[in-house]
Design a protein around this motif. Structure first.
Motif, PDB file in Angstrom:
ATOM      1  N   LYS A 192      51.897  53.321  45.094  1.00 28.08           N
ATOM      2  CA  LYS A 192      52.102  51.879  45.047  1.00 28.08           C
ATOM      3  C   LYS A 192      50.863  51.141  45.547  1.00 28.08           C
ATOM      4  O   LYS A 192      50.266  51.520  46.556  1.00 28.08           O
ATOM      5  N   LYS A 193      50.480  50.097  44.795  1.00 29.27           N
ATOM      6  CA  LYS A 193      49.317  49.262  45.095  1.00 29.27           C
ATOM      7  C   LYS A 193      48.027  50.076  45.107  1.00 29.27           C
ATOM      8  O   LYS A 193      47.079  49.754  45.828  1.00 29.27           O
ATOM      9  N   GLY A 207      51.797  48.446  40.455  1.00 32.78           N
ATOM     10  CA  GLY A 207      51.863  47.137  41.077  1.00 32.78           C
ATOM     11  C   GLY A 207      52.880  47.065  42.200  1.00 32.78           C
ATOM     12  O   GLY A 207      53.567  48.039  42.530  1.00 32.78           O
ATOM     13  N   GLU A 208      52.981  45.873  42.782  1.00 33.60           N
ATOM     14  CA  GLU A 208      53.900  45.640  43.894  1.00 33.60           C
ATOM     15  C   GLU A 208      55.338  45.948  43.514  1.00 33.60           C
ATOM     16  O   GLU A 208      56.134  46.415  44.324  1.00 33.60           O
ATOM     17  N   VAL A 213      44.417  46.538  43.751  1.00 31.22           N
ATOM     18  CA  VAL A 213      45.681  46.059  43.204  1.00 31.22           C
ATOM     19  C   VAL A 213      46.191  44.906  44.060  1.00 31.22           C
ATOM     20  O   VAL A 213      46.307  45.026  45.282  1.00 31.22           O
ATOM     21  N   GLU A 214      46.496  43.778  43.399  1.00 37.99           N
ATOM     22  CA  GLU A 214      47.053  42.610  44.070  1.00 37.99           C
ATOM     23  C   GLU A 214      48.292  42.171  43.304  1.00 37.99           C
ATOM     24  O   GLU A 214      48.184  41.641  42.202  1.00 37.99           O
TER      25      GLU A 214
END
Length: 381
Positions: free
Chosen positions: A50-51, A68-69, A92-93
């Protein structure tokens, strides 16, 4: 699943004259690329955290995976539209991926989301990066590298044993330095068991028969252990009732383009003791290196916890068998590299037929210069 188009010969049927691939104008299979219009695994799900990002490859195409989130995985061309720096080096945002160099941000569909320093009145560049259809299943991340319009109607492989409480799955992920076709031939041709004599003991395989069609070859073998000492992992399989006993086992191996499966049914058993699904995914543009993703689904024996105890020994056993196979197929690839052509004199009809299937369903591998001259490019948003 394709229905048989022609029943091929049983072991008692006459064998046609040898057709050496380097003669008679037959295209060299090792210059045939895998067809992109299928779902191919390019990562184990646990590798795409994740992220975080993950750099993957398909036949020379570099792919940036990121989760992604929300937990969803996205797959983008691994080159920023700005300076071509790998996006897999990015940050990653939320659900976007930001390039590490100048902080250009991309959505999961490949479109540019933001350029932090874009001057007022200046439009964003009209082109982002190519986005691949992506799905997650069986603990693997699949991408569709071919025509995106075909992704929705092209099914993922059907593996009912994976989710069955009666089975436990072992996942394999290994790079092998050979053309993917050598892998299909290796698994389909059980006549190579002499290679594994130190692990399996003396095995006598007998071809019971096979079928072939435009997209498949399926062969059935009777396996009998006739002597010699087995590896402890093979012994554990036998002790837990998971095949490998002194009684004959029937193994069915199928190349259903582009995947391959193996199922073992012990004599008198109703269900397979184990089944293997595997995909060989080319990594480089010349497709002389592939990544093998395998799922070995083993039926749990009646004794609770027995399979859990045997698990490390079974993994060691399978890894040793795979290591010997890898040594052989990589040697085959080196021979091709040295001679720059396929000089194999194949006599086994099952292998000659699977070569025809792989040729007919594949695509030519273009030399790098020809690919550049063709002006080929991926469509971008």
């Amino acid at each position: 699943m394709t229905e048989p188009q022609s029943a091929s010969s049983s072991p008692a049927s006459p064998v046609s004259p040898v057709r050496a691939d380097h003669s008679g104008g037959v295209p060299d299979l090792r210059r045939t690329g895998i067809h992109p219009d299928f779902w191919y695994p390019v990562a184990v799900s646990g590798s795409v955290r994740k992220k975080s990002t993950f750099a993957a490859n398909f036949a020379g195409e570099r792919i940036a995976l990121y989760r992604g989130e929300s937990g969803a995985v996205h797959a983008l061309e691994d080159r920023c539209a700005h300076r071509q720096v790998p996006l897999s080096m990015g940050v990653v945002e939320g659900e976007t991926l930001r390039c590490c160099y100048h902080a250009w941000a991309y959505r999961g569909n490949g479109r540019i989301s933001q350029i932090p320093y874009l001057p007022k009145g200046v439009d964003r560049p009209p082109r982002g990066v190519h986005a691949y259809p992506v799905r997650e299943a069986y603990g693997l991340v699949f991408v569709f590298p071919g025509d995106p319009a075909k992704a929705a109607t092209t099914p993922l492989p059907d593996l009912p044993e994976f989710a069955s409480p009666r089975h436990k799955t072992m996942t394999f992920s290994r790079t092998v330095h050979c053309h993917y076709s050598f892998m299909h031939e290796n698994l389909l041709d059980m006549n190579h068991q002499f290679l594994h004599r130190g692990i399996l003991g003396k095995i006598q395989p007998k071809l019971l028969g096979y079928e072939t069609g435009p997209q498949f070859v399926e062969a059935r073998y009777l396996f009998t252990h006739v002597g010699g000492k087995k590896d402890r992992g093979a012994g554990m399989l036998a002790a837990e009732g998971i095949g490998g006993s002194k009684s004959p086992d029937v193994i069915t191996i199928r190349t259903q383009y582009p995947y391959q499966t193996l199922r073992l049914v012990a004599e008198g058993a109703e269900h397979p003791a184990f089944s293997l699904w595997v995909a060989y995914v080319p990594e480089d543009a010349e497709q002389r290196t592939n990544h093998a993703y395998g799922l070995l689904m083993i039926e749990k024996p009646p004794i609770p916890g027995a399979l859990h105890i045997a698990w490390p020994f079974i993994r060691r056993f399978t890894e040793r068998v795979f290591a010997e196979d890898r040594t052989a197929v990589e040697a085959e690839q080196r021979a091709w590299d040295e001679q720059r052509q396929d000089r194999n004199q194949e006599i086994f009809p099952v292998i000659r037929d699977v070569r025809d299937v792989l040729r007919a369903n594949g695509t030519p591998i273009l030399p790098a210069a020809a690919l550049a001259d063709s002006g080929f490019s991926r469509p971008c948003p």
